[in-house]
Design an enzyme around this catalytic site. Structure first.
Site, short mmCIF file in Angstrom:
data_model
loop_
_atom_site.label_atom_id
_atom_site.label_comp_id
_atom_site.label_asym_id
_atom_site.label_seq_id
_atom_site.Cartn_x
_atom_site.Cartn_y
_atom_site.Cartn_z
N HIS A 1 -5.69 -23.07 15.88
CA HIS A 1 -4.52 -24.02 16.29
C HIS A 1 -4.74 -25.46 16.29
CE1 HIS A 1 -0.59 -25.31 18.24
NE2 HIS A 1 -0.18 -24.25 17.91
N GLN B 1 -3.13 -16.55 22.38
CA GLN B 1 -2.55 -15.19 21.69
C GLN B 1 -3.33 -14.04 22.37
OE1 GLN B 1 -0.09 -15.11 19.72
NE2 GLN B 1 0.03 -17.29 19.35
N LYS C 1 4.03 -17.60 26.25
CA LYS C 1 3.80 -16.51 25.38
C LYS C 1 3.70 -15.08 25.99
CE LYS C 1 1.64 -19.61 22.13
NZ LYS C 1 2.63 -19.72 21.22
N CYS D 1 0.98 -24.33 12.75
CA CYS D 1 -0.03 -25.39 13.51
C CYS D 1 -1.37 -25.22 13.28
CB CYS D 1 0.48 -25.46 14.85
SG CYS D 1 2.02 -26.09 15.29
#
Length: 408
Positions: A119, A200, A223, A363
């Site tokens: 990212h 993530q 997230k 991104c």
């Protein structure tokens, strides 16, 4: 999953969202009622400026804030609470490392190693460090067909010049899980430190910073069903103690004179100004909610839906899945293209069917350039998504080309 966890999330009960299929979880997850109530309770009963007041309300606010830090430390198995720094998000956490560690530890002729799948938040700070120090940024490249980063590639790029290895544990585009524990060992053997982007991974499976031997790890609360504006920087205590502060101001000092200052002990040294106590309380509630379900259960659920998605998409003409053909290596993220349809059009058309997905470069423009796919569509699932939603998504996805006036 046997339980319908969607009922815990008020946003799906709102009139305008009752038929919403939300497949943009890699960008941000929704918040369960437990998180919303925890934040509300804090502001209704305990709100004060933490860490500074001697009165009861401020003491309670401080206790809430520090208890949240303890919960985070246990969640990722940090050695002690002082290794947990609250930030606004993972991007800020990575910038703290870049400015406070990178500019001090990296010099001309050194190298910083990053993967091509990072990212932008795990590229731009290292570009800055290299530009200001004269170091070189070196990229590890993944297999173009599977997205896998091999240890041989890591070994070939590591050298005695390497000072930092920055790597995402799970790619936000490919969904693949990188072998960060083995990469950490290689980095340490070469005399480098490792920075792990856990944005993530932390929401989807167990991350143990001591087991993987991460020197730094960054992730965002939003997230994993927590509030926006509250992120986490984990760092090994010895490294954090040696680093200068990133921001300077209230609460991060021990003593100030007209000419100079001395810094407070960890973690206060990196938390200048009034802290986001309400956000920390919400993040703690999110972690407890996730733990009540179980990360193993969530991982199995995500993998099952990813398999259902990928199995269905491979049956639809003109769709191309980006990354590993093995659905178990997608962490609930399925990125794809449709022939002759721009990803923005895919997302816009599906939005008219009340399906929310992400489209664009995510991104991760260097990865798109490397794969020669500058823009893609991305469906990403989480614990409240269902098989029925996947089936509806696949049904609508099969019609996108015809809706755009193209023949299947």
């Amino acid at each position: 999953m046997t339980k319908d966890y969607k009922k815990d999330f008020p946003i799906f009960a709102a009139e305008q969202n009752k038929d919403l299929i939300y497949f943009d979880n890699a960008a941000t997850a929704q918040r369960p009622l437990q998180v919303i109530q925890a934040i509300s309770h804090y502001y209704e009963t305990d709100n004060a400026n933490p860490l500074r007041g001697l009165y009861d309300l401020s003491v309670r606010a401080t206790q809430d804030y520090e208890h949240a830090r303890h919960t985070v430390a246990q969640f990722i198995n940090a050695k002690e609470d002082a290794e947990i720094i609250f930030t606004r998000n993972a991007s800020e956490s990575l910038n703290v490392i870049g400015y406070s560690y990178g500019l001090s530890a990296v010099h001309q002729g050194d190298e910083i190693l990053v993967s091509i799948m990072e990212h932008h938040s795990n590229i731009l700070p290292w570009q800055m460090v290299c530009q200001q120090t004269g170091a070189k940024l070196v990229y590890m490249e993944c297999d173009k067909q599977t997205g896998r980063l091999s240890l041989d590639e890591v070994k070939s790029k590591l050298s005695s010049k390497t000072k930092i290895v920055a790597i995402t544990q799970v790619s936000n585009v490919l969904g693949c899980t990188n072998p960060v524990k083995q990469i950490a060992q290689l980095a340490h053997n070469a005399g480098a430190i490792i920075v792990v982007d856990g944005s993530q991974s932390v929401p989807h499976f167990t991350v143990d910073v001591q087991d993987i031997d991460a020197d730094f790890l960054a992730f965002s609360g939003h997230k994993l069903a927590g509030p926006t504006g509250c992120g986490v920087l984990y760092g090994k205590k010895a490294l954090l103690e040696a680093m200068p502060p990133f921001l300077r101001g209230g609460e991060m000092i021990e003593y100030v004179t007209r000419e100079s200052a001395t810094w407070a002990e960890l973690p206060a040294k990196f938390e200048a100004g009034t802290v986001n106590a309400g956000g920390a309380v919400g993040l703690e509630a999110a972690i407890k909610y996730i733990q009540s379900i179980g990360l193993k259960t969530i991982a199995q659920h995500d993998n099952a839906l990813a398999k259902l998605l990928m199995d269905g998409m491979t049956q639809i003409p003109h769709i191309h899945i980006i990354g590993d053909p093995d659905s178990s290596n997608h962490c609930g993220i399925v990125t794809f293209t449709i022939d002759d349809v721009h990803p923005h059009d895919i997302a816009s058309v599906l939005d008219t069917e009340h399906i929310a997905i992400r489209a664009g470069h995510h991104c991760a423009q260097p990865l798109g350039a490397y794969l020669e796919v500058p823009a893609t569509a991305r469906a990403s699932v989480y614990l409240y998504n269902t098989e029925d939603e996947v089936n509806i998504f696949l049904e609508k996805l099969a019609k996108v080309r015809s809706w755009m006036g193209l023949k299947n």
